[in-house]
Scaffold this motif. Structure first.
Motif, PDB file in Angstrom:
ATOM      1  N   ASP A 145       9.050  -1.049  -9.165  1.00 30.15           N
ATOM      2  CA  ASP A 145       8.232  -0.478  -8.104  1.00 30.15           C
ATOM      3  C   ASP A 145       6.782  -0.651  -8.566  1.00 30.15           C
ATOM      4  O   ASP A 145       6.302   0.140  -9.366  1.00 30.15           O
ATOM      5  N   ARG A 146       6.154  -1.735  -8.148  1.00 32.68           N
ATOM      6  CA  ARG A 146       4.834  -2.215  -8.557  1.00 32.68           C
ATOM      7  C   ARG A 146       4.908  -2.949  -9.892  1.00 32.68           C
ATOM      8  O   ARG A 146       5.686  -2.605 -10.769  1.00 32.68           O
ATOM      9  N   PHE A 147       4.012  -3.950 -10.035  1.00 33.68           N
ATOM     10  CA  PHE A 147       3.866  -4.673 -11.296  1.00 33.68           C
ATOM     11  C   PHE A 147       2.493  -5.333 -11.272  1.00 33.68           C
ATOM     12  O   PHE A 147       1.560  -4.771 -10.667  1.00 33.68           O
TER      13      PHE A 147
ATOM     14  N   TYR B 169      -5.392  -3.734  -6.342  1.00 33.70           N
ATOM     15  CA  TYR B 169      -6.191  -2.491  -6.428  1.00 33.70           C
ATOM     16  C   TYR B 169      -7.440  -2.662  -7.300  1.00 33.70           C
ATOM     17  O   TYR B 169      -8.530  -2.291  -6.890  1.00 33.70           O
ATOM     18  N   GLN B 170      -7.250  -3.184  -8.534  1.00 34.53           N
ATOM     19  CA  GLN B 170      -8.426  -3.323  -9.399  1.00 34.53           C
ATOM     20  C   GLN B 170      -9.241  -4.561  -8.994  1.00 34.53           C
ATOM     21  O   GLN B 170     -10.451  -4.588  -9.154  1.00 34.53           O
ATOM     22  N   GLY B 171      -8.549  -5.599  -8.462  1.00 32.15           N
ATOM     23  CA  GLY B 171      -9.252  -6.789  -7.984  1.00 32.15           C
ATOM     24  C   GLY B 171      -9.840  -6.543  -6.603  1.00 32.15           C
ATOM     25  O   GLY B 171     -11.047  -6.356  -6.443  1.00 32.15           O
TER      26      GLY B 171
ATOM     27  N   SER C  86       0.846  -1.189   0.000  1.00 36.95           N
ATOM     28  CA  SER C  86       0.000   0.000   0.000  1.00 36.95           C
ATOM     29  C   SER C  86       0.883   1.241   0.000  1.00 36.95           C
ATOM     30  O   SER C  86       2.070   1.166   0.306  1.00 36.95           O
ATOM     31  N   GLU C  87       0.266   2.366  -0.317  1.00 38.27           N
ATOM     32  CA  GLU C  87       0.955   3.645  -0.286  1.00 38.27           C
ATOM     33  C   GLU C  87       1.547   3.876   1.098  1.00 38.27           C
ATOM     34  O   GLU C  87       0.934   3.532   2.095  1.00 38.27           O
ATOM     35  N   GLY C  88       2.724   4.468   1.143  1.00 37.82           N
ATOM     36  CA  GLY C  88       3.304   4.841   2.445  1.00 37.82           C
ATOM     37  C   GLY C  88       4.060   3.725   3.127  1.00 37.82           C
ATOM     38  O   GLY C  88       4.533   3.894   4.250  1.00 37.82           O
TER      39      GLY C  88
ATOM     40  N   SER D  26      -0.108  -5.373  -8.365  1.00 37.72           N
ATOM     41  CA  SER D  26      -0.854  -4.153  -8.012  1.00 37.72           C
ATOM     42  C   SER D  26      -2.248  -4.191  -8.647  1.00 37.72           C
ATOM     43  O   SER D  26      -3.222  -3.733  -8.039  1.00 37.72           O
ATOM     44  N   THR D  27      -2.337  -4.727  -9.859  1.00 42.06           N
ATOM     45  CA  THR D  27      -3.647  -4.790 -10.523  1.00 42.06           C
ATOM     46  C   THR D  27      -4.558  -5.764  -9.776  1.00 42.06           C
ATOM     47  O   THR D  27      -5.756  -5.507  -9.594  1.00 42.06           O
ATOM     48  N   LEU D  28      -3.988  -6.884  -9.314  1.00 42.44           N
ATOM     49  CA  LEU D  28      -4.809  -7.843  -8.554  1.00 42.44           C
ATOM     50  C   LEU D  28      -5.280  -7.200  -7.247  1.00 42.44           C
ATOM     51  O   LEU D  28      -6.426  -7.373  -6.831  1.00 42.44           O
TER      52      LEU D  28
HETATM   53  P1  TMP Z   1       2.679   4.860  -6.402  1.00 39.12           P
HETATM   54  O1  TMP Z   1       3.646   4.417  -7.451  1.00 39.12           O
HETATM   55  O2  TMP Z   1       2.972   6.179  -5.827  1.00 39.12           O
HETATM   56  O3  TMP Z   1       2.407   3.797  -5.401  1.00 39.12           O
HETATM   57  O4  TMP Z   1       1.303   5.137  -7.172  1.00 39.12           O
HETATM   58  C1  TMP Z   1       0.722   4.246  -8.015  1.00 39.12           C
HETATM   59  C2  TMP Z   1      -0.763   4.199  -7.713  1.00 39.12           C
HETATM   60  O5  TMP Z   1      -1.421   3.429  -8.716  1.00 39.12           O
HETATM   61  C3  TMP Z   1      -1.066   3.525  -6.398  1.00 39.12           C
HETATM   62  O6  TMP Z   1      -2.195   4.165  -5.820  1.00 39.12           O
HETATM   63  C4  TMP Z   1      -1.468   2.119  -6.796  1.00 39.12           C
HETATM   64  C5  TMP Z   1      -2.101   2.321  -8.146  1.00 39.12           C
HETATM   65  N1  TMP Z   1      -2.023   1.169  -9.065  1.00 39.12           N
HETATM   66  C6  TMP Z   1      -3.172   0.471  -9.376  1.00 39.12           C
HETATM   67  O7  TMP Z   1      -4.256   0.780  -8.883  1.00 39.12           O
HETATM   68  N2  TMP Z   1      -3.086  -0.575 -10.258  1.00 39.12           N
HETATM   69  C7  TMP Z   1      -1.913  -0.935 -10.864  1.00 39.12           C
HETATM   70  O8  TMP Z   1      -1.881  -1.890 -11.656  1.00 39.12           O
HETATM   71  C8  TMP Z   1      -0.718  -0.171 -10.531  1.00 39.12           C
HETATM   72  C9  TMP Z   1       0.589  -0.515 -11.175  1.00 39.12           C
HETATM   73  C10 TMP Z   1      -0.827   0.866  -9.629  1.00 39.12           C
END
Ligand code: TMP
Length: 215
Positions: A99-101, A108-110, A14-16, A104-106
């Motif tokens: 930094d994320r891959f 946040y979007q899932g 998560s953020e932070g 993150s979709t699973l």
């Molecule tokens: P961050 O790089 O500062 O964490 O910001 C990326 C934002 O995008 C974060 O809120 C998570 C979101 N995100 C998704 O919702 N789905 C994705 O597939 C990715 C890569 C990021």
């Protein structure tokens, strides 16, 4: 003889939670050993991805983004960074830290938005051309702690962030999904307690990287 694992490591959470700090610490450690390293972020990592990042992060009443549009914009950024940056670097035997891959979709979007995990896994397969990280660190932090760090960061930047404006329940679902992923794929997805001091977290990450990749 066992095949070498692909030197592709992703950071999630998560953020932070301190992803960016930890990714840079790992990058510095690998560089100090003379290893070639490419570090990318998502969304972003290419000129197209960075433009999509600005759109996706912007919090503006004029710019409505439906959950479906959001999903495909994240995937568009990923499709581009895989083909333009990640695959060529791996082909040259470089490390790639992202930094994320796809997780993150699973999450946040899932977990967050409610899209079906099966659908997202299929879309991720097409988007990533079948590429999957060898190792994924999920920096896990209780929501209250993550919230404090974010408030401090926001006060510093003075900018809103579209996704960070979601309610706490959204981030609880994101966190739960990451924790489920770590249970489902324990070899690849390592849950890291990010509430510990930064040095301790970095040492734990290095210990796992050096063991998995035989450094
Ligand atoms: P961050 O790089 O500062 O964490 O910001 C990326 C934002 O995008 C974060 O809120 C998570 C979101 N995100 C998704 O919702 N789905 C994705 O597939 C990715 C890569 C990021």
């Amino acid at each position: 003889m066992r095949a070498e694992p692909l030197r592709f490591v992703t950071f999630e959470g998560s953020e932070g939670a301190g992803k960016s700090t930890q990714i840079h610490r790992l990058e510095a450690r690998l560089l100090s050993l003379g290893e070639p390293v490419l570090t990318v972020r998502e969304p972003g990592g290419t000129p197209l991805g960075e433009r999509l990042r600005r759109l996706l992060k912007e919090s503006s009443p004029e710019l409505a983004i439906s959950p479906e549009s959001e999903l495909f914009l994240f995937l568009a950024s990923r499709a581009q960074v895989v083909r333009q940056a990640i695959q060529p670097a791996l082909a040259k035997n470089s490390w790639v830290l992202s930094d994320r891959f796809s997780d993150s979709t699973l999450a946040y979007q899932g977990g967050g938005r409610g899209f079906s995990p099966d659908l997202l896994r299929s879309l991720n397969r097409i988007t990533c051309a079948g590429l999957s990280p060898s190792l994924t660190f999920v920096l896990d932090l209780p929501l209250s702690e993550a919230g404090h760090r974010l408030t401090r960061r926001k006060a510093g930047s003075g900018q809103g962030d579209r996704i960070e404006e979601e309610p706490p329940e959204f981030f609880e679902r994101v966190r739960d999904t990451y924790r489920d992923l770590a249970r489902l794929e324990p070899e690849r997805v390592r849950l890291i307690d990010a509430s510990r001091p930064e040095d301790e977290v970095a040492a734990g990450i290095w210990e796992i990287v050096s063991r998995v990749f035989g450094l």
